[in-house]
Design a protein around this motif. Structure first.
Motif, PDB file in Angstrom:
ATOM      1  N   ASP A 270       0.792  -0.810   0.185  1.00 36.81           N
ATOM      2  CA  ASP A 270      -0.164   0.095  -0.131  1.00 36.81           C
ATOM      3  C   ASP A 270       1.033   1.022  -0.068  1.00 36.81           C
ATOM      4  N   ASP A 273      -0.396   4.560  -2.033  1.00 34.77           N
ATOM      5  CA  ASP A 273      -1.706   4.802  -1.965  1.00 34.77           C
ATOM      6  C   ASP A 273      -1.510   5.628  -0.644  1.00 34.77           C
ATOM      7  N   ARG A 274      -0.118   5.540  -0.004  1.00 35.97           N
ATOM      8  CA  ARG A 274      -0.104   5.892   1.536  1.00 35.97           C
ATOM      9  C   ARG A 274       0.616   7.662   0.840  1.00 35.97           C
ATOM     10  N   THR A 276       1.236   9.126  -2.170  1.00 35.44           N
ATOM     11  CA  THR A 276      -0.581  10.004  -2.638  1.00 35.44           C
ATOM     12  C   THR A 276      -1.027  10.653  -0.869  1.00 35.44           C
ATOM     13  N   ALA A 277      -1.936   9.950  -0.673  1.00 31.87           N
ATOM     14  CA  ALA A 277      -2.772  10.546   0.753  1.00 31.87           C
ATOM     15  C   ALA A 277      -1.647  11.096   1.802  1.00 31.87           C
ATOM     16  N   SER A 278      -0.236  11.351   2.010  1.00 37.95           N
ATOM     17  CA  SER A 278      -0.096  11.574   2.743  1.00 37.95           C
ATOM     18  C   SER A 278       0.631  13.009   2.224  1.00 37.95           C
ATOM     19  N   GLY A 280      -1.542  14.767   0.168  1.00 39.72           N
ATOM     20  CA  GLY A 280      -3.350  15.041  -0.568  1.00 39.72           C
ATOM     21  C   GLY A 280      -3.604  15.810   0.196  1.00 39.72           C
ATOM     22  N   GLY A 281      -3.291  16.934   1.137  1.00 40.15           N
ATOM     23  CA  GLY A 281      -3.463  17.976   1.374  1.00 40.15           C
ATOM     24  C   GLY A 281      -3.060  19.190   1.191  1.00 40.15           C
ATOM     25  N   HIS A 342       3.519  15.282  -9.017  1.00 37.39           N
ATOM     26  CA  HIS A 342       2.338  15.899  -8.381  1.00 37.39           C
ATOM     27  C   HIS A 342       2.549  17.511  -8.316  1.00 37.39           C
TER      28      HIS A 342
END
Length: 345
Positions: A270, A273-274, A276-278, A280-281, A342
């Motif tokens: 994962d 995904d982790r 990208t999530a970190s 994301g803000g 990004h």
């Protein structure tokens, strides 16, 4: 690049983008006894090592990064061209990112005068007269003025590699961008000794990813992050609003043939995904590509590969040598990485 030549070629243009990690003021090169240093108007001073990198670390780092042995292993492995597929992918993506930034900069209105930043609202009078040794500096970034504006990042793109290691990927990107300059940031002194020589248009600085990065706001065109920690808030602050963050992480099948054979650390399925999530803000994911290659390695090369990565901290050398001896040469190994693009929100 030695300390006497820190401003030669591209490093002088990098200096315009640097900021004092204690107060956010611009830095200039000065003579400090028999050596050279960078100093801000508030007289915070940071030594330039004779090996060519400048120490912009605030306080004591919680870790020292890769050891000299790990860095030497990485340099040897990269010099053989085994990870050139990563460098080539980064160079292509950075070239596209720089072109996009130039196109945006051509239509950008003139910047407004800089306003005070909430991170810099509590300066004290004593700051004006102090001279801080790098080894004794403390993190006081909450007590200083707002960043003075940096030169337009589209004028000569700044490429920053956070967690740069030897600087090989940064060097490849600069070779593809003849008008760009580069900065290698790392917490490992052995790595920076090599990164300082990675390219004539690159400079190198000791800095911790988890502290405030020693760069002006919106000063960076392209930010590279290859197998390294990520500080989304700081990455967002230093990137031009039209800049690009390029993140390289291992795919699930990266070095998969060696994981069981040599009992190495496994890639978290994962992880992508982790990551990208970190971010994301602060960032919007734009694209994701996978880059693969099959390597044919000798036993010594596999030992070098293990020694340059995180498994080096967890592997028993005697047990590794025993397992390696049982593998037939050439040893087929899969290189597989994600390259995620990004852009700032």
């Amino acid at each position: 690049m030695d300390s006497a030549r820190w401003l030669d070629e591209g490093a002088g243009r990098v200096l315009e983008r640097l900021r004092c990690p204690l107060c956010g003021e611009p830095l200039s090169e000065v003579t400090a006894g028999t050596s050279r240093a960078l100093r801000c108007p508030r007289r915070h001073s940071f030594d330039i090592a004779r090996q060519g990198y400048v120490n912009l670390l605030v306080g004591r780092a919680p870790h020292v990064g890769d050891t000299a042995e790990m860095v030497a292993a990485r340099a040897d492995f990269q010099a053989a061209g085994h990870y050139d597929v990563i460098s080539a992918a980064l160079a292509a993506a950075a070239t596209e990112a720089a072109a996009r930034l130039r196109a945006t900069a051509a239509t950008r209105p003139a910047p407004a005068p800089p306003a005070l930043c909430s991170a810099y609202l509590h300066a004290t009078a004593s700051d004006e007269d102090c001279c801080v040794e790098v080894s004794r500096a403390k993190d006081t970034t909450a007590g200083v003025r707002a960043d003075p504006p940096a030169p337009d990042s589209g004028a000569y793109p700044l490429v920053v590699d956070v967690g740069a290691g030897t600087g090989r990927h940064l060097g490849a990107v600069l070779a593809a961008l003849p008008d760009a300059v580069g900065l290698a940031l790392d917490v490992s002194k052995p790595a920076l000794r090599r990164a300082a020589r990675a390219h004539p248009r690159a400079a190198a600085a000791l800095a911790d990813t988890w502290q405030r990065l020693p760069l002006a706001d919106a000063s960076t065109a392209v930010l590279l992050n290859v197998f390294a920690p990520r500080n989304g808030a700081e990455f967002h602050r230093v990137l031009d609003p039209a800049g690009t963050l390029l993140v390289v992480t291992p795919a699930v099948d990266h070095l998969t043939e060696l994981v069981d054979a040599l009992d190495l650390l496994r890639v978290d399925p994962d992880k992508a995904d982790r990551v990208t999530a970190s971010l994301g803000g602060h960032f919007v994911p734009v694209s994701s590509t996978v880059h693969r290659a099959e390597l044919a390695l000798t036993r010594p090369e596999v030992a070098t590969l293990v020694g340059m990565g995180p498994s080096a901290w967890h592997t028993d050398p005697a047990r590794l040598a025993e397992r390696l001896a049982a593998l037939p040469e050439p040893i087929r190994v899969t290189l597989a990485v994600h390259l995620d693009t990004h852009r700032p929100r």
